[in-house]
Scaffold this active site. Structure first.
Site, PDB file in Angstrom:
ATOM      1  N   HIS A 251       2.823   1.590  -3.454  1.00 36.32           N
ATOM      2  CA  HIS A 251       1.516   2.405  -4.224  1.00 36.32           C
ATOM      3  C   HIS A 251       1.194   3.750  -4.442  1.00 36.32           C
ATOM      4  O   HIS A 251       1.471   4.566  -4.975  1.00 36.32           O
ATOM      5  CB  HIS A 251       0.218   1.313  -4.183  1.00 36.32           C
TER       6      HIS A 251
ATOM      7  N   GLU B  16       1.274  -1.726  -0.303  1.00 38.14           N
ATOM      8  CA  GLU B  16       0.456   0.002  -0.041  1.00 38.14           C
ATOM      9  C   GLU B  16       1.348   1.012  -0.193  1.00 38.14           C
ATOM     10  O   GLU B  16       0.538   2.183  -0.500  1.00 38.14           O
ATOM     11  CB  GLU B  16      -1.069   0.087   1.079  1.00 38.14           C
TER      12      GLU B  16
ATOM     13  N   HIS C 250     -12.075   4.155  -8.956  1.00 32.25           N
ATOM     14  CA  HIS C 250     -10.544   4.137  -9.094  1.00 32.25           C
ATOM     15  C   HIS C 250     -10.423   3.957 -10.471  1.00 32.25           C
ATOM     16  O   HIS C 250      -9.350   4.689 -11.182  1.00 32.25           O
ATOM     17  CB  HIS C 250     -10.108   3.642  -8.126  1.00 32.25           C
TER      18      HIS C 250
END
Length: 161
Positions: free
Chosen positions: A61, A58, A121
């Site tokens: 990213h 995460e 998204h």
């Protein structure tokens, strides 16, 4: 046109593609869910340093997204200041204008990890990527000899400048 803009546009486009692939992996392993209770932070020391593989994915990213966002912003600024064709400026502006929406939709995928959140998204990501593909293609076609440069006088021949 100087080749630096072409390279900047191409780099932004390629990095956006890499970010999309990384985002697919991030969603597939449910890495955002590692941060759900502490967003915008995550698990680990002070919520900033990853304690698990999902939280590392995460954070990585997010890091790549930040670099990509700065490159996209730089591409738009260079397109505007460089006197490029209107369509290049508009396409790069579209990519920049969708960026904050994309960030908010990314945060939404953590709180509402469902199909709709993922589709929105990734849809915004594809819009940004499509705009960057257009910017890059048009930047390479801008002075390939098929048409005179925008600043060329009517009495000049393409290639004489």
């Amino acid at each position: 046109m100087r080749p630096q803009f072409r390279h900047l546009a191409a780099t932004s486009m390629v990095l956006a593609f890499v970010l999309i692939l990384l985002g697919v992996y991030t969603g597939a392993v449910g890495a955002g869910l590692a941060c759900a209770g502490r967003w915008p932070f995550c698990d680990g020391w002070m919520g900033l340093f990853p304690a698990t593989w999902p939280s590392f994915v995460e954070w990585f990213h997010r890091f790549v997204a930040m670099i990509t966002g700065l490159l996209i912003l730089g591409t738009a600024i260079a397109a505007y200041r460089g006197g490029h064709e209107r369509r290049i400026v508009v396409a790069s502006a579209v990519a920049v204008l969708v960026l904050p929406v994309q960030v908010l939709l990314g945060a939404n995928t953590i709180f509402n990890f469902g199909v709709l959140a993922q589709v929105l998204h990734h849809g915004a990501a594809q819009l940004i990527f499509g705009a960057l593909v257009a910017v890059t293609a048009w930047a390479y076609a801008e002075h390939d000899g098929s048409r005179p440069p925008r600043h060329a006088r009517a009495d000049t021949v393409p290639g004489d400048d």
